[in-house]
Design a protein around this motif. Structure first.
Motif, PDB file in Angstrom:
ATOM      1  N   LEU A  68      91.521  89.630  31.295  1.00  0.00           N
ATOM      2  CA  LEU A  68      92.092  89.027  32.654  1.00  0.00           C
ATOM      3  C   LEU A  68      90.919  88.054  33.458  1.00  0.00           C
ATOM      4  O   LEU A  68      91.153  87.231  33.808  1.00  0.00           O
ATOM      5  CB  LEU A  68      92.672  89.887  33.674  1.00  0.00           C
ATOM      6  CG  LEU A  68      94.124  90.499  33.001  1.00  0.00           C
ATOM      7  CD1 LEU A  68      94.618  91.461  33.793  1.00  0.00           C
ATOM      8  CD2 LEU A  68      94.841  89.494  32.853  1.00  0.00           C
ATOM      9  N   LEU A  69      89.898  88.830  33.487  1.00  0.00           N
ATOM     10  CA  LEU A  69      88.506  88.332  34.011  1.00  0.00           C
ATOM     11  C   LEU A  69      88.071  87.247  33.381  1.00  0.00           C
ATOM     12  O   LEU A  69      87.630  86.075  34.013  1.00  0.00           O
ATOM     13  CB  LEU A  69      87.541  89.538  34.377  1.00  0.00           C
ATOM     14  CG  LEU A  69      86.305  89.007  35.122  1.00  0.00           C
ATOM     15  CD1 LEU A  69      86.683  88.742  36.641  1.00  0.00           C
ATOM     16  CD2 LEU A  69      85.171  90.101  34.953  1.00  0.00           C
ATOM     17  N   THR A  70      87.943  86.861  32.208  1.00  0.00           N
ATOM     18  CA  THR A  70      87.816  86.053  31.342  1.00  0.00           C
ATOM     19  C   THR A  70      88.596  84.677  31.777  1.00  0.00           C
ATOM     20  O   THR A  70      88.171  83.648  31.990  1.00  0.00           O
ATOM     21  CB  THR A  70      87.626  86.102  29.735  1.00  0.00           C
ATOM     22  OG1 THR A  70      87.050  87.205  29.555  1.00  0.00           O
ATOM     23  CG2 THR A  70      87.332  84.854  29.124  1.00  0.00           C
ATOM     24  N   LEU A  71      89.976  85.066  31.647  1.00  0.00           N
ATOM     25  CA  LEU A  71      90.935  84.130  32.058  1.00  0.00           C
ATOM     26  C   LEU A  71      90.603  83.479  33.364  1.00  0.00           C
ATOM     27  O   LEU A  71      90.826  82.270  33.545  1.00  0.00           O
ATOM     28  CB  LEU A  71      92.370  84.538  31.942  1.00  0.00           C
ATOM     29  CG  LEU A  71      93.096  84.774  30.609  1.00  0.00           C
ATOM     30  CD1 LEU A  71      94.382  85.517  30.533  1.00  0.00           C
ATOM     31  CD2 LEU A  71      93.222  83.344  29.880  1.00  0.00           C
ATOM     32  N   THR A  72      90.634  84.459  34.383  1.00  0.00           N
ATOM     33  CA  THR A  72      90.487  84.176  35.733  1.00  0.00           C
ATOM     34  C   THR A  72      89.267  83.272  35.788  1.00  0.00           C
ATOM     35  O   THR A  72      89.209  82.117  36.692  1.00  0.00           O
ATOM     36  CB  THR A  72      90.320  85.244  36.561  1.00  0.00           C
ATOM     37  OG1 THR A  72      91.267  86.195  36.397  1.00  0.00           O
ATOM     38  CG2 THR A  72      90.213  84.871  38.039  1.00  0.00           C
ATOM     39  N   ILE A  73      88.047  83.387  35.350  1.00  0.00           N
ATOM     40  CA  ILE A  73      86.958  82.562  35.449  1.00  0.00           C
ATOM     41  C   ILE A  73      87.083  81.349  34.719  1.00  0.00           C
ATOM     42  O   ILE A  73      86.734  80.264  35.441  1.00  0.00           O
ATOM     43  CB  ILE A  73      85.642  83.478  35.303  1.00  0.00           C
ATOM     44  CG1 ILE A  73      85.421  84.737  36.070  1.00  0.00           C
ATOM     45  CG2 ILE A  73      84.506  82.528  34.849  1.00  0.00           C
ATOM     46  CD1 ILE A  73      84.157  85.638  35.736  1.00  0.00           C
ATOM     47  N   VAL A  74      87.384  81.261  33.733  1.00  0.00           N
ATOM     48  CA  VAL A  74      87.573  80.197  32.745  1.00  0.00           C
ATOM     49  C   VAL A  74      88.641  79.221  33.482  1.00  0.00           C
ATOM     50  O   VAL A  74      88.329  78.059  33.660  1.00  0.00           O
ATOM     51  CB  VAL A  74      87.823  80.507  31.401  1.00  0.00           C
ATOM     52  CG1 VAL A  74      88.294  79.070  30.672  1.00  0.00           C
ATOM     53  CG2 VAL A  74      86.672  81.269  30.720  1.00  0.00           C
ATOM     54  N   VAL A  75      89.717  79.795  33.563  1.00  0.00           N
ATOM     55  CA  VAL A  75      90.782  78.792  34.431  1.00  0.00           C
ATOM     56  C   VAL A  75      90.502  78.499  35.827  1.00  0.00           C
ATOM     57  O   VAL A  75      90.804  77.321  36.020  1.00  0.00           O
ATOM     58  CB  VAL A  75      92.173  79.612  34.001  1.00  0.00           C
ATOM     59  CG1 VAL A  75      93.370  78.620  34.774  1.00  0.00           C
ATOM     60  CG2 VAL A  75      92.340  79.976  32.732  1.00  0.00           C
ATOM     61  N   GLY A  76      90.034  79.499  36.599  1.00  0.00           N
ATOM     62  CA  GLY A  76      89.521  78.849  37.641  1.00  0.00           C
ATOM     63  C   GLY A  76      88.562  77.954  37.921  1.00  0.00           C
ATOM     64  O   GLY A  76      88.694  76.962  38.593  1.00  0.00           O
ATOM     65  N   LEU A  77      87.500  78.123  37.088  1.00  0.00           N
ATOM     66  CA  LEU A  77      86.228  76.973  36.865  1.00  0.00           C
ATOM     67  C   LEU A  77      87.010  75.782  36.455  1.00  0.00           C
ATOM     68  O   LEU A  77      86.639  74.561  37.119  1.00  0.00           O
ATOM     69  CB  LEU A  77      85.164  77.436  36.165  1.00  0.00           C
ATOM     70  CG  LEU A  77      84.441  78.498  36.954  1.00  0.00           C
ATOM     71  CD1 LEU A  77      82.952  79.021  36.042  1.00  0.00           C
ATOM     72  CD2 LEU A  77      83.767  78.093  38.248  1.00  0.00           C
ATOM     73  N   TYR A  78      87.586  75.754  35.558  1.00  0.00           N
ATOM     74  CA  TYR A  78      88.332  74.482  35.061  1.00  0.00           C
ATOM     75  C   TYR A  78      89.253  73.855  36.136  1.00  0.00           C
ATOM     76  O   TYR A  78      89.124  72.579  36.421  1.00  0.00           O
ATOM     77  CB  TYR A  78      89.376  74.817  34.007  1.00  0.00           C
ATOM     78  CG  TYR A  78      90.039  73.704  33.173  1.00  0.00           C
ATOM     79  CD1 TYR A  78      89.044  72.739  32.381  1.00  0.00           C
ATOM     80  CD2 TYR A  78      91.128  73.193  33.412  1.00  0.00           C
ATOM     81  CE1 TYR A  78      89.799  71.544  31.692  1.00  0.00           C
ATOM     82  CE2 TYR A  78      91.834  71.940  32.873  1.00  0.00           C
ATOM     83  CZ  TYR A  78      90.918  71.154  32.186  1.00  0.00           C
ATOM     84  OH  TYR A  78      91.548  70.102  31.557  1.00  0.00           O
ATOM     85  N   HIS A  79      89.975  74.642  36.915  1.00  0.00           N
ATOM     86  CA  HIS A  79      90.904  73.967  37.985  1.00  0.00           C
ATOM     87  C   HIS A  79      89.985  73.370  38.957  1.00  0.00           C
ATOM     88  O   HIS A  79      90.324  72.454  39.766  1.00  0.00           O
ATOM     89  CB  HIS A  79      91.605  75.307  38.345  1.00  0.00           C
ATOM     90  CG  HIS A  79      92.832  74.862  39.430  1.00  0.00           C
ATOM     91  ND1 HIS A  79      93.841  74.136  39.285  1.00  0.00           N
ATOM     92  CD2 HIS A  79      92.687  74.830  41.008  1.00  0.00           C
ATOM     93  CE1 HIS A  79      94.495  74.099  40.383  1.00  0.00           C
ATOM     94  NE2 HIS A  79      93.781  74.294  41.451  1.00  0.00           N
ATOM     95  N   GLY A  80      88.924  74.424  39.231  1.00  0.00           N
ATOM     96  CA  GLY A  80      87.887  74.079  40.278  1.00  0.00           C
ATOM     97  C   GLY A  80      87.277  72.683  40.132  1.00  0.00           C
ATOM     98  O   GLY A  80      87.289  71.656  41.101  1.00  0.00           O
TER      99      GLY A  80
END
Lengths: 126, 131
Positions: A68-80
């Motif tokens: 979940l943390l990998t997803l949050t950081i990767v998807v979050g930074l991509y979205h950002g």
């Protein structure tokens, strides 16, 4: 005004930038993915806000959190970086715009990869 | 044509004397929180990297997070995250073609603000409880 586009170009629907609605669509898809991730992460963040080294590592290294943390950081930074790209496009132009967009993407990849490798290092021991 | 006889035309808003409508403020806030969350995302990635380094470096990093300033940043991050999240859902509804009437947009805007405040307080409370 008459349409000068060829039927093939219209059928492809990719426009002059050759990427069509890809940016817009990915922003929406990542937004939807982030809804549950951010709720989970926000609560976890308060939980861990005072965590010492051992507690933080035990949490980051547990199997479900790793995913979940990998997803949050990767998807979050991509979205950002998708969003920041639009900000640069709105307020800058020319060489500065190109530089800031590329710089933003590089920073996102740098921190994303750094965080993912850190998570793996903690989870797999090293 | 004299000034007095000039037909009345709509004027564009003059930002120094113009009171921004609530909808405009929320729109600006969505972008502002988005930028803040991007920076916050880099900070969180840094936190994970510190946890993968040595205990001393991690403790130094954490000493800011447990300070009053760190707590304020955390509170600001939570509000930014929930405001951007709920307002993002509002945007998804617009994308699907719903809620474009000014009255509807204002109502959904107030719902977003209220939901963000409640979720910020609730996540803080739940997080402390699970600690």
């Amino acid at each position: 005004m008459s349409d000068t586009r060829t039927p093939l170009s219209r059928a492809r629907g990719l426009g002059s930038a050759k990427e069509g609605v890809h940016h817009w669509w990915m922003q929406r898809v990542t937004a939807i993915a982030l809804i549950p991730l951010v709720v989970w992460f926000a609560i976890s963040l308060v939980m861990l806000s005072g965590a010492d080294y051992a507690v933080a590592r035990a949490w980051i290294g547990s199997p479900l959190v790793m995913v979940l943390l990998t997803l949050t950081i990767v998807v979050g930074l991509y979205h950002g970086q998708l969003g920041l790209q639009v900000v640069w496009e709105d307020y800058t132009d020319g060489a500065l715009r190109v530089f800031m967009i590329v710089f933003t993407k590089f920073i996102a990849v740098l921190f994303g990869l750094g965080a993912v490798l850190a998570i793996m290092r903690i989870g797999f021991g090293g | 044509m004299s000034v007095a006889n000039r037909p009345e035309r709509p004027l564009s808003p003059h930002l120094q004397v113009y009171r921004l409508p609530m909808l405009a403020i929320l729109s600006i806030l969505h972008r502002a929180t988005g930028i803040a969350l991007s920076v916050g995302g880099l900070y969180l990635a840094t936190w994970v990297m510190y946890a993968a380094s040595n205990p001393r470096a991690y403790a130094l990093f954490q000493s800011f997070n447990v300070s009053i300033a760190g707590r304020i940043v955390l509170g600001g991050w939570l509000f930014s995250a929930f405001f951007h999240l709920f307002n993002g859902i509002r945007h998804l509804f617009w994308d699907a073609g719903y809620g474009f009437e000014i009255k509807d947009a204002e109502r959904s805007g107030w719902i977003v603000v209220a939901a963000a405040l409640v979720a910020t307080a609730a996540s803080w409370a739940v997080g402390l409880r699970l600690m």
